[in-house]
Enzyme design. Structure first.
Site, PDB file in Angstrom:
ATOM      1  N   ARG A 139      -6.682  14.248   4.478  1.00 57.62           N
ATOM      2  CA  ARG A 139      -7.613  13.522   3.612  1.00 57.62           C
ATOM      3  C   ARG A 139      -7.784  12.124   4.185  1.00 57.62           C
ATOM      4  NH1 ARG A 139      -6.550  10.243  -1.651  1.00 57.62           N
ATOM      5  NH2 ARG A 139      -8.695   9.557  -1.946  1.00 57.62           N
ATOM      6  N   HIS A 165     -13.495   4.516  -0.327  1.00 52.31           N
ATOM      7  CA  HIS A 165     -12.131   4.068  -0.628  1.00 52.31           C
ATOM      8  C   HIS A 165     -12.146   2.542  -0.512  1.00 52.31           C
ATOM      9  CE1 HIS A 165      -7.748   5.570  -0.716  1.00 52.31           C
ATOM     10  NE2 HIS A 165      -7.671   4.252  -0.846  1.00 52.31           N
ATOM     11  N   GLU A 180     -10.305   6.449  -6.881  1.00 51.52           N
ATOM     12  CA  GLU A 180      -9.755   5.540  -7.887  1.00 51.52           C
ATOM     13  C   GLU A 180     -10.735   4.465  -8.345  1.00 51.52           C
ATOM     14  OE1 GLU A 180      -6.158   3.983  -6.178  1.00 51.52           O
ATOM     15  OE2 GLU A 180      -5.163   5.904  -6.143  1.00 51.52           O
ATOM     16  N   ASN A 222      -4.214  11.028  -8.265  1.00 44.54           N
ATOM     17  CA  ASN A 222      -3.206  10.268  -7.521  1.00 44.54           C
ATOM     18  C   ASN A 222      -2.148   9.823  -8.513  1.00 44.54           C
ATOM     19  OD1 ASN A 222      -4.957  10.549  -5.407  1.00 44.54           O
ATOM     20  ND2 ASN A 222      -5.606   8.405  -5.361  1.00 44.54           N
ATOM     21  N   TYR A 281       1.760   8.089  -9.051  1.00 38.56           N
ATOM     22  CA  TYR A 281       2.908   7.373  -8.479  1.00 38.56           C
ATOM     23  C   TYR A 281       3.996   7.100  -9.508  1.00 38.56           C
ATOM     24  CZ  TYR A 281       0.085   6.674  -4.329  1.00 38.56           C
ATOM     25  OH  TYR A 281      -0.662   6.900  -3.193  1.00 38.56           O
ATOM     26  N   GLU A 310      -2.871  12.124  -3.851  1.00 38.38           N
ATOM     27  CA  GLU A 310      -1.916  11.126  -3.352  1.00 38.38           C
ATOM     28  C   GLU A 310      -0.650  11.203  -4.190  1.00 38.38           C
ATOM     29  OE1 GLU A 310      -3.214   7.012  -3.197  1.00 38.38           O
ATOM     30  OE2 GLU A 310      -5.161   7.606  -2.373  1.00 38.38           O
TER      31      GLU A 310
HETATM   32  O1  IFM Z   1      -2.407   2.492  -0.833  1.00 36.79           O
HETATM   33  C1  IFM Z   1      -2.935   2.905  -2.045  1.00 36.79           C
HETATM   34  C2  IFM Z   1      -4.180   3.747  -1.833  1.00 36.79           C
HETATM   35  O2  IFM Z   1      -5.144   3.076  -1.098  1.00 36.79           O
HETATM   36  C3  IFM Z   1      -4.790   4.137  -3.151  1.00 36.79           C
HETATM   37  N1  IFM Z   1      -3.812   4.723  -4.026  1.00 36.79           N
HETATM   38  C4  IFM Z   1      -2.554   4.049  -4.189  1.00 36.79           C
HETATM   39  C5  IFM Z   1      -1.942   3.724  -2.838  1.00 36.79           C
HETATM   40  C6  IFM Z   1      -0.598   3.006  -3.018  1.00 36.79           C
HETATM   41  O3  IFM Z   1      -0.755   1.843  -3.748  1.00 36.79           O
END
Ligand code: IFM
Length: 444
Positions: A82, A125, A170, A296, A298, A353
């Site tokens: 990706r 992006h 995002e 995505n 985290y 992600e």
């Molecule tokens: O590095 C970023 C990415 O560009 C977009 N999503 C979160 C990642 C980590 O912060």
């Protein structure tokens, strides 16, 4: 070396589950002189915007080293890559395609095809051409139409050489972080601007989907949203309501219009002068069918109620944290996926992600990043739990292939499975890359 074990529920999906790694243009490419300026170039030039005062001028010099970088990716045994196309690299100010720029991405696509790898292309992006920001950026409806024109040109050219198209990565970061609280480019701090930018971004997504359908009808297309599920700071009804509001304001604000054609009811509670300007027909465009949803993930976030009945984020220390200061909360990943599945009629989901910045040390040519391997393992397990609970998840992309420019934090945070020495531009596979590779080869 610590190993990664493929959870059974994912193994059982066989070829129906795609594993990949992800990057984005501004974060790795460099070669600024061969493209137009974008809003992040300008933002980096301002005082006190980037923690280490760095920029994307050279980054990982991927523009020169792309073949070496993709060879690494092939070695990892992933199914898919990706990456994003830099709008300011492929379209000139006059709106025509830049041959040199588009050829760069065609070379990448050809390389991937030769090696039997899929290409998931992100069309935005965050690198908005600066000349469009000068004309209003994501506050102007014209930018949504300019984006659609750019997407039309690119998809007309690349067509089904891509295996999936992603309109935006995002929009929360572009709209909220960029125009509402100003910690990302272009750095505006204004609630009305934030809500307006979100709406224009969603409109741009909808218009771009139409262009993709027109020029590459057989290629699956969708959008990528980031989500940090919201938890209340306490069991009080005020905090629970605050968490719910945060979730609607920061995440469902993007997903609900796309899937249902309207904003969350919270919109009605906002003062009229901060509400976005919605034109008749916009919501139909925004809610055009998507083939998949990229998520995505985290970490989670915790919120409490403020005296004025709004929400504020609370820093909690209930779990170990990554170098970003983000709590490691795989259980929240499972809960999130199951919660979305219960709330919406979802299209298939890709985790586009997931990963962690850790305090990597290069010693004797090795990076022993056990904590990153643990992070991947616990999150793959969490994903498997969601699959077992009936959520239709089709793939997982590790963020990121290599260390790169982490936006306002510059090069101070390392998310890669490959270590980048920014002085020599050497690449070193961290143990997490080797563990990911071994896990992927264990599938056959
Ligand atoms: O590095 C970023 C990415 O560009 C977009 N999503 C979160 C990642 C980590 O912060």
């Amino acid at each position: 070396m610590k190993k990664l074990v493929l959870p059974d529920a994912i193994r059982a999906l066989g070829g129906d589950f795609t594993f990949g790694v992800a990057t984005s243009s501004f974060q790795i490419e460099g070669a600024r002189e061969l493209r137009l300026d974008c809003i992040w170039d300008t933002f980096c030039e301002q005082q006190d915007t980037i923690l280490d005062q760095s920029n994307g001028d050279t980054a990982c010099d991927h523009y020169s080293l792309w073949e070496q970088d993709l060879s690494m990716l092939i070695e990892l045994g992933v199914d898919a890559y990706r990456f994003s196309i830099a709008w300011p690299r492929v379209v000139g100010k006059d709106g025509t395609l830049n041959e040199v720029g588009i050829q760069f991405y065609e070379n990448i696509l050809n390389f991937l095809k030769q090696h039997g790898k899929q290409a998931f292309i992100t069309l935005y992006h965050w690198d908005l051409p600066q000349h469009l920001e000068d004309e209003g950026g994501w506050l102007s409806r014209d930018t949504a139409y300019a984006f659609a024109d750019y997407v039309g040109l690119v998809v007309n050219r690349l067509g089904d050489q891509a295996d999936a198209y992603i309109t935006l990565n995002e929009p929360f970061c572009s709209g909220y972080l960029g125009y509402e609280i100003g910690v990302h480019a272009p750095g505006q701090k204004n609630q009305k601007a934030g809500r307006q930018a979100n709406h224009i971004l969603l409109l741009a997504h909808g218009l771009a989907m139409q262009k993709i359908r027109q020029h590459a009808p057989s290629v699956p297309a969708g959008i990528v949203l980031n989500i940090h599920p919201s938890y209340p700071d306490s069991a009080s009804s005020a905090d629970q309501r605050a968490a719910q509001m945060a979730s609607d304001y920061l995440f469902h604000w993007y997903l609900t219009p796309i899937l249902t054609g309207s904003y969350p009811a919270l919109l009605e509670n906002l003062p009229c002068d901060v509400q976005p300007e919605v034109v008749t027909g916009d919501m139909d465009i925004i809610s055009g069918k998507i083939d998949f949803l990229g998520l995505n993930y985290y970490t989670r976030a915790v919120y409490r109620s403020t005296n004025d009945g709004w929400f504020e984020e609370v820093e909690r220390n209930d779990y170990p944290k990554t170098e970003m200061g983000w709590e490691i909360t795989p259980h929240a990943f499972t809960d999130l996926l199951i919660g979305l599945h219960q709330r919406y009629v979802l299209p298939p989901i890709y985790i586009t992600e997931n990963g962690a910045a850790m305090a990597d040390q290069l010693e004797s040519g090795k990076v022993v990043d056990v904590q990153r391997i643990d992070y991947f393992q616990t999150h793959l397990n969490a994903l498997a739990d969601a699959i077992e609970a009936g959520v239709d998840i089709r793939g997982y992309f590790a963020w990121s292939l290599m260390d790169n420019f982490e936006w306002a934090l510059g090069y101070s945070k390392r998310f890669g499975v490959v270590y980048v020495d920014y002085v020599t531009q050497d690449r070193i596979l961290k143990d997490s890359a080797l563990a990911y590779r071994d896990m992927l080869y264990s599938r056959s």
